[in-house]
Design an enzyme around this catalytic site. Sequence first.
Site, short mmCIF file in Angstrom:
data_model
loop_
_atom_site.label_atom_id
_atom_site.label_comp_id
_atom_site.label_asym_id
_atom_site.label_seq_id
_atom_site.Cartn_x
_atom_site.Cartn_y
_atom_site.Cartn_z
N GLY A 188 -44.34 3.18 -45.36
CA GLY A 188 -43.15 2.46 -45.80
C GLY A 188 -41.98 3.31 -46.25
O GLY A 188 -41.01 2.78 -46.81
N ASP A 300 -36.59 13.86 -41.59
CA ASP A 300 -37.80 13.06 -41.36
C ASP A 300 -38.96 13.93 -40.89
O ASP A 300 -39.75 13.53 -40.04
CB ASP A 300 -37.54 11.92 -40.34
CG ASP A 300 -38.76 11.00 -40.21
OD1 ASP A 300 -39.49 10.85 -41.20
OD2 ASP A 300 -39.00 10.46 -39.12
N ARG A 327 -44.78 18.57 -38.38
CA ARG A 327 -43.70 17.94 -37.61
C ARG A 327 -42.45 18.83 -37.53
O ARG A 327 -41.68 18.76 -36.59
CB ARG A 327 -43.37 16.62 -38.31
CG ARG A 327 -42.45 15.69 -37.58
CD ARG A 327 -42.59 14.31 -38.22
NE ARG A 327 -41.69 13.34 -37.68
CZ ARG A 327 -41.89 12.02 -37.79
NH1 ARG A 327 -42.95 11.55 -38.42
NH2 ARG A 327 -41.03 11.16 -37.29
N TRP A 468 -49.05 10.77 -26.12
CA TRP A 468 -49.20 10.26 -27.49
C TRP A 468 -50.63 9.84 -27.75
O TRP A 468 -50.90 8.84 -28.42
CB TRP A 468 -48.21 9.13 -27.76
CG TRP A 468 -46.86 9.68 -28.11
CD1 TRP A 468 -46.04 10.41 -27.30
CD2 TRP A 468 -46.19 9.59 -29.36
NE1 TRP A 468 -44.89 10.78 -27.97
CE2 TRP A 468 -44.96 10.28 -29.24
CE3 TRP A 468 -46.49 8.99 -30.59
CZ2 TRP A 468 -44.04 10.39 -30.30
CZ3 TRP A 468 -45.57 9.09 -31.64
CH2 TRP A 468 -44.37 9.79 -31.48
#
Lengths: 559, 108
Positions: A188, A300, A327, A468
């Site tokens: 979230g 992000d 990431r 993915w």
Amino acid sequence: MRRSAFAAAVFLFIATAASSQTLDDLKSDGKNTDNILTYGMGYQQHRYSSANQINKTTIKRLVPVWNLSLDNNWGEQAQPLVYNGAMVVTNAKATVAIDVATGKQIWKHNLDWPPETPRVVCCGVSNKGAAILNGKVYRTTLDAHVLALDMKTGKELWKSKAAEWKDGYSMTVAPLIANGVLITGISGAEFGIRGFIDGWDPDTGKQLWRRYTIPARGEKGNETWPQNNNAWEVGGGSSWITGSYDPELDLTYWGIGNPAPWASQSRPGDNLYTSSVLALRPKTGEIVWHYQFTPGDAYDYDSNWELILSDIDVAGQRRKVLMQLNRNGFLYVIDRTNGQLTSAKAYEKMNWASHVDMATGRPVETEVAKKLRASEQVELWPSTTGGKNWPHAAYNPNTGLLYANTIHQARMFRHLETKPHVPGQRYMFVENLPIAKKPGEPHGHIDAIDPLTAEKKWRVPLTDFQIWSAMLATGGGLLFTGKTTGEFIALDADNGKQLWQFQTGSGINAMPVTFTHNGRQYVTVLSGLGGLYWNQQRERLKDIVPQGGSVWTFALLPE
Amino acid sequence: MTGKRIAALAFALAGAAGAAQGLESEGVTEERIRIGAEIYARNCSPCHGPRMQDAQGAFDLRKFPPDQKSRFVTSVTKGKNTMPPWGDLLKPADVDALWAYVMAGEKQ
């Protein structure tokens, strides 16, 4: 299968399920190839099995032995679990138990969440899998509940609410059971939640502890947030990928997600513990150490990905480490006893940082980063999708290599003016536009990577779509993974050469597993296009890859 | 959205003589476009693309038929395909503002 034989199989399952597995079984998961009891196929999350019946020589005889529809168009991402001949599979809509030998459905437990819930799911209505212990199956729900089912019957035993979905909280994470505690994360951060990790009593569903990933005022770490506004209360820090666990050290390791909003100007500071790894005591949730990969994350670059545990030689010394293909484009090796940074090397093209300062453990940001922080539009490498996204890497302890599906992508990215937080609404304030690929430039790679140097032993460029799906490594010298266009493929782990493929009924964005049953090795993967990449590529995929979830299981055709 | 861009959009809107007449009667005003752009940027752009560019696989709202406002309102409030319903969150005035933005905005 005749009805009587099916009834006998169900009886066998019920009879064997009675001898439930224990915490000791969880600790030794990966050693007995008949069972898959944990996320990552072992607490260390190697996604490696020593099973070698299916190998480079026999792979030509690998054929599908059963397929089961999951009646779901939202996409399949889960890792199946296997115990005593029964498989447990989850997606956002249901939990299903399946006889591994026949593919017959033993039971199905359906979920019902409010139709508005996907509003607070940033990146795919999905579920990553279950946990099992002592005859119970545990899972999370999209509308932020944790529940326990009877493994024999699928009957619901308890259901506990973790958070209010209307406030932006959702759950897709597979639970972890460590030292007797059921541990779950939360999603979230794109909606300005304050992230947490929860510990639950597996017997009753009573909450034992909650560790917020953002410290409150007065707690250590809160000083890394502005002291003149409430940014820390809406600062993100999700925990949407299952942690790993070292039973000897009794530490569980969880990657923590990005801060909120993505535009960083309203939250100057390092913003602990976002974009970090936390080492926690499973009994209490106490933070024993932390390491932050991306301080004051403006990109992000959340750090939820699998934390792979191994004991490796570093400069002649045996070290207990954890490894993460973050990431942000760096491959980190960290001493998992104390959080000390051992190595951080770039594994993908990047322009936001030049390197990681080994003295401070901090990335050294470039002019591109400075421009972005000054609200200029930049071509960001890697894009917010990262040098690698969640599709998990595998680690073969025998070769000492990581095998991963990586992403080669930039985007035109800029921060927008931030607005006040509204519960349950997006809290990002960025513009993130695609860039046309140069002719011949790959979308990503399948890589075999040395953990300490980040050098590629080999790499296979992907020229049509990114992959993915998670990776599976086996003792047969093989790697298994699945393509967005539906092919389930096997590669030679020595050189990346594709040895085998099978076209499944939809795209694959899930986690393959392998196990043995009555002396026969099986490989299973879920097919069913969904998730973030599908969402981004729907226009290109809609006419060539249909949706629709199902379970595919393969074994060798007898000679 | 900058004031300059809103002005340009409003100008383009006003310039589309006959059409503008119709849209004005649908309540497309500069203020509504501005409010709609904000609602869009926060809640809709993650799927339908920043400034309606790069709609990825979601509906390309730049192509939404101007004569089907009721279809737009139904889709937004009740959901359609993988789009969840927004009726409990967005008030009728918010949906009107979104409609104004979608009709007037970012057509280039």
